[in-house]
Design a protein around this motif. Structure first.
Motif, mmCIF file in Angstrom:
data_model
loop_
_atom_site.group_PDB
_atom_site.id
_atom_site.type_symbol
_atom_site.label_atom_id
_atom_site.label_comp_id
_atom_site.label_asym_id
_atom_site.label_seq_id
_atom_site.Cartn_x
_atom_site.Cartn_y
_atom_site.Cartn_z
ATOM 1 N N VAL A 11 -20.764 110.543 53.118
ATOM 2 C CA VAL A 11 -21.278 110.181 51.793
ATOM 3 C C VAL A 11 -22.671 109.573 51.918
ATOM 4 O O VAL A 11 -23.557 109.847 51.097
ATOM 5 C CB VAL A 11 -20.306 109.236 51.055
ATOM 6 C CG1 VAL A 11 -20.891 108.773 49.736
ATOM 7 C CG2 VAL A 11 -18.976 109.922 50.823
ATOM 8 N N TYR A 12 -22.889 108.756 52.947
ATOM 9 C CA TYR A 12 -24.235 108.212 53.169
ATOM 10 C C TYR A 12 -25.234 109.334 53.456
ATOM 11 O O TYR A 12 -26.387 109.278 53.021
ATOM 12 C CB TYR A 12 -24.237 107.202 54.319
ATOM 13 C CG TYR A 12 -23.940 105.787 53.895
ATOM 14 C CD1 TYR A 12 -24.575 105.193 52.817
ATOM 15 C CD2 TYR A 12 -23.022 105.023 54.597
ATOM 16 C CE1 TYR A 12 -24.309 103.897 52.439
ATOM 17 C CE2 TYR A 12 -22.744 103.712 54.229
ATOM 18 C CZ TYR A 12 -23.393 103.163 53.143
ATOM 19 O OH TYR A 12 -23.135 101.866 52.766
ATOM 20 N N ILE A 13 -24.817 110.349 54.187
ATOM 21 C CA ILE A 13 -25.699 111.484 54.470
ATOM 22 C C ILE A 13 -26.016 112.239 53.184
ATOM 23 O O ILE A 13 -27.183 112.608 52.941
ATOM 24 C CB ILE A 13 -25.086 112.412 55.547
ATOM 25 C CG1 ILE A 13 -25.089 111.706 56.905
ATOM 26 C CG2 ILE A 13 -25.832 113.743 55.619
ATOM 27 C CD1 ILE A 13 -24.300 112.411 57.996
ATOM 28 N N VAL A 14 -25.016 112.446 52.347
ATOM 29 C CA VAL A 14 -25.255 113.115 51.057
ATOM 30 C C VAL A 14 -26.236 112.298 50.220
ATOM 31 O O VAL A 14 -27.165 112.847 49.618
ATOM 32 C CB VAL A 14 -23.932 113.347 50.292
ATOM 33 C CG1 VAL A 14 -24.184 113.803 48.868
ATOM 34 C CG2 VAL A 14 -23.057 114.357 51.024
ATOM 35 N N ALA A 15 -26.050 110.986 50.185
ATOM 36 C CA ALA A 15 -26.962 110.119 49.430
ATOM 37 C C ALA A 15 -28.383 110.213 49.997
ATOM 38 O O ALA A 15 -29.354 110.286 49.232
ATOM 39 C CB ALA A 15 -26.474 108.668 49.465
ATOM 40 N N LEU A 16 -28.514 110.248 51.319
ATOM 41 C CA LEU A 16 -29.834 110.386 51.933
ATOM 42 C C LEU A 16 -30.484 111.705 51.528
ATOM 43 O O LEU A 16 -31.679 111.740 51.202
ATOM 44 C CB LEU A 16 -29.745 110.282 53.455
ATOM 45 C CG LEU A 16 -31.060 110.462 54.223
ATOM 46 C CD1 LEU A 16 -32.074 109.397 53.833
ATOM 47 C CD2 LEU A 16 -30.797 110.439 55.722
ATOM 48 N N VAL A 17 -29.698 112.773 51.520
ATOM 49 C CA VAL A 17 -30.229 114.081 51.108
ATOM 50 C C VAL A 17 -30.719 114.018 49.664
ATOM 51 O O VAL A 17 -31.803 114.524 49.338
ATOM 52 C CB VAL A 17 -29.174 115.197 51.304
ATOM 53 C CG1 VAL A 17 -29.600 116.482 50.621
ATOM 54 C CG2 VAL A 17 -28.922 115.432 52.784
ATOM 55 N N VAL A 18 -29.958 113.368 48.784
ATOM 56 C CA VAL A 18 -30.388 113.226 47.382
ATOM 57 C C VAL A 18 -31.695 112.459 47.318
ATOM 58 O O VAL A 18 -32.637 112.863 46.623
ATOM 59 C CB VAL A 18 -29.289 112.542 46.531
ATOM 60 C CG1 VAL A 18 -29.816 112.202 45.144
ATOM 61 C CG2 VAL A 18 -28.056 113.427 46.430
ATOM 62 N N PHE A 19 -31.798 111.360 48.057
ATOM 63 C CA PHE A 19 -33.032 110.573 48.076
ATOM 64 C C PHE A 19 -34.211 111.434 48.544
ATOM 65 O O PHE A 19 -35.291 111.404 47.949
ATOM 66 C CB PHE A 19 -32.890 109.355 49.002
ATOM 67 C CG PHE A 19 -32.408 108.117 48.306
ATOM 68 C CD1 PHE A 19 -33.297 107.120 47.958
ATOM 69 C CD2 PHE A 19 -31.069 107.947 47.997
ATOM 70 C CE1 PHE A 19 -32.866 105.968 47.324
ATOM 71 C CE2 PHE A 19 -30.616 106.807 47.365
ATOM 72 C CZ PHE A 19 -31.518 105.811 47.022
ATOM 73 N N LEU A 20 -34.019 112.187 49.606
ATOM 74 C CA LEU A 20 -35.113 112.977 50.170
ATOM 75 C C LEU A 20 -35.503 114.153 49.276
ATOM 76 O O LEU A 20 -36.692 114.478 49.164
ATOM 77 C CB LEU A 20 -34.759 113.453 51.575
ATOM 78 C CG LEU A 20 -34.580 112.341 52.606
ATOM 79 C CD1 LEU A 20 -34.170 112.918 53.953
ATOM 80 C CD2 LEU A 20 -35.824 111.491 52.728
ATOM 81 N N VAL A 21 -34.536 114.787 48.635
ATOM 82 C CA VAL A 21 -34.849 115.885 47.721
ATOM 83 C C VAL A 21 -35.661 115.368 46.537
ATOM 84 O O VAL A 21 -36.673 115.964 46.142
ATOM 85 C CB VAL A 21 -33.567 116.610 47.249
ATOM 86 C CG1 VAL A 21 -33.842 117.524 46.071
ATOM 87 C CG2 VAL A 21 -32.945 117.394 48.394
#
Length: 164
Positions: A11-21
């Motif tokens: 979930v932290y990785i998904v959140a990081l991807v959202v932040f970066l996108v």
């Protein structure tokens, strides 16, 4: 428990991807932005992710008997991190505003201060990278820990009160 920890990491990785996108959706300084800010649609994904992260941390904390003093120390550390990260982000914001101002001046030969203020405040697409970057991601991470710890402490306080 292992499954909970793996889920938390994912979930932290998904959140990081959202932040970066969202960060990548920021137009280059001095260019026009098109219609609106489509990144706001992605930003809403962070609310359920945040809630899910807090639930996972609470599960983990319930499984381990952690001393209240450790939690209190963590709270102070997190508050310190949030304060430092906020001031760092404010500094970066001011620097980025100057970058945009220089780009507009280079492109048009003059800068309309009202326009500059408009595109560098609020939810403008021009400042997505100021809301969604590594610093704000780590603020998101530590704030989720903070909320989880506060929930656990309130839960322990409630149990203590009930057991009287």
């Amino acid at each position: 428990m292992k499954r909970t920890k793996i889920m938390l990491i994912l979930v932290y990785i998904v959140a990081l991807v959202v932040f970066l996108v969202i960060n990548q959706m920021t137009p280059r300084p001095g260019t026009s932005s098109g219609n609106g800010n489509p990144a706001l649609l992605l930003a809403w994904l962070l609310l359920p992710l945040f809630y899910f992260i807090v639930i996972l941390w609470i599960r983990i904390f319930r499984e381990h008997s952690i001393n209240i003093y450790v939690f209190v120390g963590c709270i102070f550390g997190i508050i310190g991190h949030q304060i430092i990260a906020f001031f760092y982000q404010k500094s970066e914001w001011n620097e980025y505003r100057q970058v945009i101002k220089n780009a507009i001046f280079k492109r048009y030969g003059t800068v309309d201060e009202e326009y500059l203020h408009t595109i560098t405040n609020g939810l403008s697409i021009h400042v997505n990278n100021q809301y969604f970057n590594y610093n704000t991601y780590f603020m998101f991470v530590t704030f989720s820990l903070f909320v989880s710890i506060v929930c656990i402490l309130l839960e322990k306080q409630k149990e203590k009160y009930i057991n009287r």
